[in-house]
Scaffold this motif. Sequence first.
Motif, PDB file in Angstrom:
ATOM      1  N   TRP A   1      47.399  56.329  42.619  1.00 53.28           N
ATOM      2  CA  TRP A   1      46.815  56.759  41.355  1.00 53.28           C
ATOM      3  C   TRP A   1      47.755  56.486  40.184  1.00 53.28           C
ATOM      4  N   PHE A   2      49.066  56.558  40.426  1.00 54.47           N
ATOM      5  CA  PHE A   2      50.033  56.264  39.375  1.00 54.47           C
ATOM      6  C   PHE A   2      49.908  54.809  38.934  1.00 54.47           C
ATOM      7  N   MET A   3      49.823  53.900  39.907  1.00 55.70           N
ATOM      8  CA  MET A   3      49.723  52.483  39.584  1.00 55.70           C
ATOM      9  C   MET A   3      48.370  52.151  38.962  1.00 55.70           C
ATOM     10  N   LYS A   4      47.318  52.831  39.429  1.00 50.12           N
ATOM     11  CA  LYS A   4      45.973  52.542  38.939  1.00 50.12           C
ATOM     12  C   LYS A   4      45.766  53.000  37.505  1.00 50.12           C
ATOM     13  N   TYR A   5      46.260  54.177  37.177  1.00 45.82           N
ATOM     14  CA  TYR A   5      45.962  54.750  35.871  1.00 45.82           C
ATOM     15  C   TYR A   5      47.121  54.720  34.871  1.00 45.82           C
ATOM     16  N   ILE A   6      48.335  54.418  35.335  1.00 42.10           N
ATOM     17  CA  ILE A   6      49.483  54.456  34.426  1.00 42.10           C
ATOM     18  C   ILE A   6      50.288  53.147  34.438  1.00 42.10           C
ATOM     19  N   ALA A   7      50.766  52.755  35.614  1.00 43.62           N
ATOM     20  CA  ALA A   7      51.722  51.649  35.677  1.00 43.62           C
ATOM     21  C   ALA A   7      51.096  50.265  35.526  1.00 43.62           C
ATOM     22  N   ILE A   8      49.978  50.008  36.206  1.00 46.25           N
ATOM     23  CA  ILE A   8      49.403  48.664  36.237  1.00 46.25           C
ATOM     24  C   ILE A   8      47.995  48.595  35.660  1.00 46.25           C
TER      25      ILE A   8
ATOM     26  N   LEU B   1      38.999  44.794  42.159  1.00 48.69           N
ATOM     27  CA  LEU B   1      37.923  45.638  42.696  1.00 48.69           C
ATOM     28  C   LEU B   1      38.322  47.113  42.777  1.00 48.69           C
ATOM     29  N   PRO B   2      39.436  47.472  43.415  1.00 43.39           N
ATOM     30  CA  PRO B   2      39.820  48.890  43.434  1.00 43.39           C
ATOM     31  C   PRO B   2      40.050  49.456  42.040  1.00 43.39           C
ATOM     32  N   LEU B   3      40.556  48.615  41.143  1.00 48.62           N
ATOM     33  CA  LEU B   3      40.843  49.068  39.790  1.00 48.62           C
ATOM     34  C   LEU B   3      39.583  49.516  39.051  1.00 48.62           C
ATOM     35  N   MET B   4      38.469  48.847  39.332  1.00 45.54           N
ATOM     36  CA  MET B   4      37.245  49.110  38.583  1.00 45.54           C
ATOM     37  C   MET B   4      36.320  50.125  39.249  1.00 45.54           C
ATOM     38  N   LEU B   5      36.763  50.703  40.364  1.00 43.80           N
ATOM     39  CA  LEU B   5      35.971  51.743  41.028  1.00 43.80           C
ATOM     40  C   LEU B   5      36.599  53.108  40.764  1.00 43.80           C
TER      41      LEU B   5
ATOM     42  N   ARG C   1      36.375  55.669  42.824  1.00 43.73           N
ATOM     43  CA  ARG C   1      36.892  56.187  44.090  1.00 43.73           C
ATOM     44  C   ARG C   1      38.057  55.355  44.598  1.00 43.73           C
ATOM     45  N   ARG C   2      38.875  55.982  45.399  1.00 42.96           N
ATOM     46  CA  ARG C   2      39.958  55.248  46.047  1.00 42.96           C
ATOM     47  C   ARG C   2      39.377  54.345  47.123  1.00 42.96           C
ATOM     48  N   MET C   3      39.933  53.159  47.264  1.00 42.90           N
ATOM     49  CA  MET C   3      39.531  52.286  48.360  1.00 42.90           C
ATOM     50  C   MET C   3      40.746  51.558  48.909  1.00 42.90           C
ATOM     51  N   SER C   4      40.647  51.150  50.153  1.00 39.59           N
ATOM     52  CA  SER C   4      41.735  50.443  50.817  1.00 39.59           C
ATOM     53  C   SER C   4      41.248  49.090  51.296  1.00 39.59           C
ATOM     54  N   PHE C   5      42.127  48.102  51.264  1.00 40.96           N
ATOM     55  CA  PHE C   5      41.842  46.775  51.804  1.00 40.96           C
ATOM     56  C   PHE C   5      42.723  46.533  53.024  1.00 40.96           C
TER      57      PHE C   5
ATOM     58  N   THR D   1      48.570  49.619  45.763  1.00 34.87           N
ATOM     59  CA  THR D   1      47.211  49.204  45.450  1.00 34.87           C
ATOM     60  C   THR D   1      46.258  49.430  46.620  1.00 34.87           C
ATOM     61  N   GLY D   2      46.703  50.226  47.588  1.00 35.73           N
ATOM     62  CA  GLY D   2      45.809  50.620  48.667  1.00 35.73           C
ATOM     63  C   GLY D   2      45.662  49.630  49.799  1.00 35.73           C
ATOM     64  N   GLN D   3      46.596  48.691  49.940  1.00 36.99           N
ATOM     65  CA  GLN D   3      46.512  47.695  51.007  1.00 36.99           C
ATOM     66  C   GLN D   3      47.067  48.269  52.317  1.00 36.99           C
ATOM     67  N   LEU D   4      46.429  47.910  53.414  1.00 37.44           N
ATOM     68  CA  LEU D   4      46.880  48.351  54.733  1.00 37.44           C
ATOM     69  C   LEU D   4      47.235  47.133  55.572  1.00 37.44           C
ATOM     70  N   PRO D   5      48.431  47.098  56.162  1.00 36.36           N
ATOM     71  CA  PRO D   5      48.850  45.912  56.920  1.00 36.36           C
ATOM     72  C   PRO D   5      48.114  45.762  58.243  1.00 36.36           C
ATOM     73  N   ILE D   6      47.650  44.538  58.526  1.00 34.20           N
ATOM     74  CA  ILE D   6      47.025  44.230  59.812  1.00 34.20           C
ATOM     75  C   ILE D   6      47.563  42.902  60.324  1.00 34.20           C
ATOM     76  N   ASP D   7      47.542  42.748  61.623  1.00 30.79           N
ATOM     77  CA  ASP D   7      47.966  41.515  62.277  1.00 30.79           C
ATOM     78  C   ASP D   7      46.714  40.697  62.576  1.00 30.79           C
ATOM     79  N   ARG D   8      46.651  39.477  62.056  1.00 32.35           N
ATOM     80  CA  ARG D   8      45.457  38.646  62.216  1.00 32.35           C
ATOM     81  C   ARG D   8      45.579  37.622  63.336  1.00 32.35           C
ATOM     82  N   SER D   9      46.512  37.840  64.244  1.00 28.00           N
ATOM     83  CA  SER D   9      46.749  36.850  65.290  1.00 28.00           C
ATOM     84  C   SER D   9      45.712  36.880  66.403  1.00 28.00           C
TER      85      SER D   9
END
Length: 229
Positions: free
Chosen positions: A4-11, A50-54, A56-60, A84-92
Amino acid sequence: MIYWFMKYIAIGPLVKAIFRPWVVGRQHVPVTGAAIMASNHLSFSDSIFLPLMLDRRMSFLAKSDYFTGRGLKGWATRMFMKGTGQLPIDRSGGKASEASLNTGLGVLGRGDLLGIYPEGTRSPDGKLYRGRTGIARMALEAKVPVVPVVMVDTDVAMPTGQRIPNIMRVGIVIGEPLDFSRYAGMENDRYILRSVTDEIMVALQRLGEQRYEDVYASAVKERLASQAS
């Protein structure tokens, strides 16, 4: 808190002021409850706008490489992705794909919004490509609606490989949620998964009017790379 800090204040305020993103169909985003936001993928910046313009919180789900960099740059990238709500995944593939599925189901299980790029990777040329069936399995297992989203001109504003963005307006078009409850209990049927995925891709194509190619974007990228070498 950092999200929320990055969404509404920092970025967020700076990005909005520079690119003045426009949104059509915001009313189609569920006010409460879990849902999958299924988006075309034109640019790295899609996961920012996309998350910036919603509201609600969302994760990618993002490839784990963004979280493993070393030094100051690696740390900054990691903090940015988390913020920015990103979650790490392994695509292997294999067990890694199962872990990615569980990560996404965890987000949906909390009643949150989960962003997924059905194509699996960025479009190399602005076309819409064949969807991967992971999104269908996740939607059926979690029993949630899928909201189609089309990003507009993000590839022009931030082309792949370009460090400094082009200052211009970008847009987001959000379609009506897709309900797949009629397929309840069929999440292990590969034909159903392909049918659901194709329905999502048709919705995206109609919403954004992108040219569609029934091949995987990753295969096109591999072909282009081999031609360039």
